[in-house]
Write an enzyme that holds these catalytic residues in place. Sequence first.
Site, short mmCIF file in Angstrom:
data_model
loop_
_atom_site.label_atom_id
_atom_site.label_comp_id
_atom_site.label_asym_id
_atom_site.label_seq_id
_atom_site.Cartn_x
_atom_site.Cartn_y
_atom_site.Cartn_z
N SER A 136 0.81 -1.15 0.01
CA SER A 136 0.00 0.02 0.00
C SER A 136 0.94 1.25 -0.07
CB SER A 136 -0.91 0.03 1.13
OG SER A 136 -0.45 0.08 2.39
N ASN A 263 -3.16 -3.16 -9.00
CA ASN A 263 -2.35 -3.11 -9.99
C ASN A 263 -2.27 -4.48 -10.80
OD1 ASN A 263 0.13 -3.55 -11.74
ND2 ASN A 263 0.14 -1.22 -11.19
N ASP A 291 -8.06 0.35 1.16
CA ASP A 291 -8.52 0.73 2.81
C ASP A 291 -10.02 0.94 2.88
OD1 ASP A 291 -5.82 0.82 3.36
OD2 ASP A 291 -5.61 2.94 3.66
N ASP A 466 21.35 -12.95 2.45
CA ASP A 466 20.01 -13.79 2.36
C ASP A 466 20.29 -14.78 3.56
OD1 ASP A 466 17.79 -14.90 1.67
OD2 ASP A 466 18.60 -16.33 0.36
#
EC number: 2.3.1.234
Length: 548
Positions: A136, A263, A291, A466
């Site tokens: 978001s 999207n 939201d 990683d």
Amino acid sequence: MDNSKDDLICIGFEGTAEKSGVGIITSKGEVLFNKTIIYTPPVQGIHPREAADHHAETFVKLLKEALNEVPLEKIDLVSFSLGPGLGPSLRVTATTARALSLSINKPIIGVNHCIGHVEIGKLTTDAVDPLTLYVSGGNTQVLAYTGKKYRVIGETLDIAIGNCLDQFARHCNLPHPGGVYVEKFAKDGNKFIKLPYTVKGMDLSLSGLLTSAMKKYDSKERIEDVCYSLQETSFSMLTEITERALAHTNKAEVMLVGGVAANNRLKEMLKVMCEEQNVDFYVPEKQFCGDNGAMIAWLGILQYLNGKRMDLKDTKPISNYRSDMVEVNWIHDESKNLNDGNIKSRKIPKHLIGKGAEADISKGRYLEFESITKERVKKGYRILKLDELIRTRRTVKEARFLAAVKECGIHAPSIYDIDKENKKIIMGYIHGKIAKDEIEEGNIEFCKSLGETIGKMHGSGIVHNDLTTSNFIISKNPYIIDFGLGKYSDLIEDKAIDLIVLKKSIMSIHYDKFDLVWNKIIDGYKTYELAESVLECIKEVEKRARYL
């Protein structure tokens, strides 16, 4: 509240940033009302005070509309977004909810906005126990439920993806919200421009990508091509960290939520990745992606029906309310443990001995030696030019760093052959178990030696990028593997982030043993002369995390 009612009704108020939402939902999951009004600033950028004024005006309008659909006397519970979010917006939202609760003498519950997205997604799709990518304007997280909490397995180390897209759009004088316009222009892009691609384990960084995209636009590159390249690069990073988290947790479902979930290109990428990993993919319908008040109302019901109660004095907003701060009281099925076998998990193809986020692992022989072949397979979600660049670079990098750490006295597989064209490395087979499995079986004594190995690596100026319990093989000694993201660095912060990635990976699936495992690792790490500086930096990096 009349607890004898079969179907309780909750009204939810959402107002964490620039969107005002009111939703009404029943305890059976029926959405009776759900409407959101977005604040569009007259000039670029959102001013927190103006957003709060927007809430004060629109909540009144939305409440009137909602009560035309559901009479006030039918409301049993009032719920509101407690955080995270902008302080002024949260305060107006809380005040509105308190006023209604007092006026109708009904209980009130403040809930976590981020988890609201997850739970409304589960309600409105067939997802049961998903790995969730939450994207978001203010949040970018990979979440998974384990051990009574939604754990943050991966997240942005700086800005959120929605903010990244909005800032770029503002720089190009595009209206708010900018992500819509970036997607529109990207559809007409036909030239891929190389931009920074920064993934660190299951975390990512977007600030360098944003700055570079702005510079490309300023250098007169076509806006369509810059939008295309920005979207392809950032969404590939998001899909990759989700795939990495999937490989580490072995979840069998992926769910996409949040405003950026609207999207279409991001949805397409994740769908392809899930098909390649043979797991299910879910995304809620559009009204539940961004939201909305329904998600707040639904989470309020879940918490209330499972014993959560709040006094008015406890309803002060929490602007930095992280997802992993919430004790989950509404999920009772502890079979959601990865190893119980009572819930679906990701399946590894029979012809492979392992399948990570990047590569397929098969066993064989090289001359007279037992060996494994690690093949970095094509990723259908990435455009060919970017995919070829990443796979080639990481194949070469891994081979170089495996050789480098062995020269430093660190145990690692021996390299037998490299096939750069086909992105394959043939290396020695290590007899042992990965650290993740050893820890799950209760074997943790070796963890101190993991810390010693990491300390020796950092002391040699090498950062893994990683570090997870999946990237150590425990034999007579711990062997470190998978250096595709490795780099040389003497920066204290780079080493701190290396350990933060490991810390989150341990918490995500070894939460019940976290203190024991982490403390042993740190005990071993302290053999490194700069350990105290690195550990102090970890605290600083964790404190400054803004996007929650």
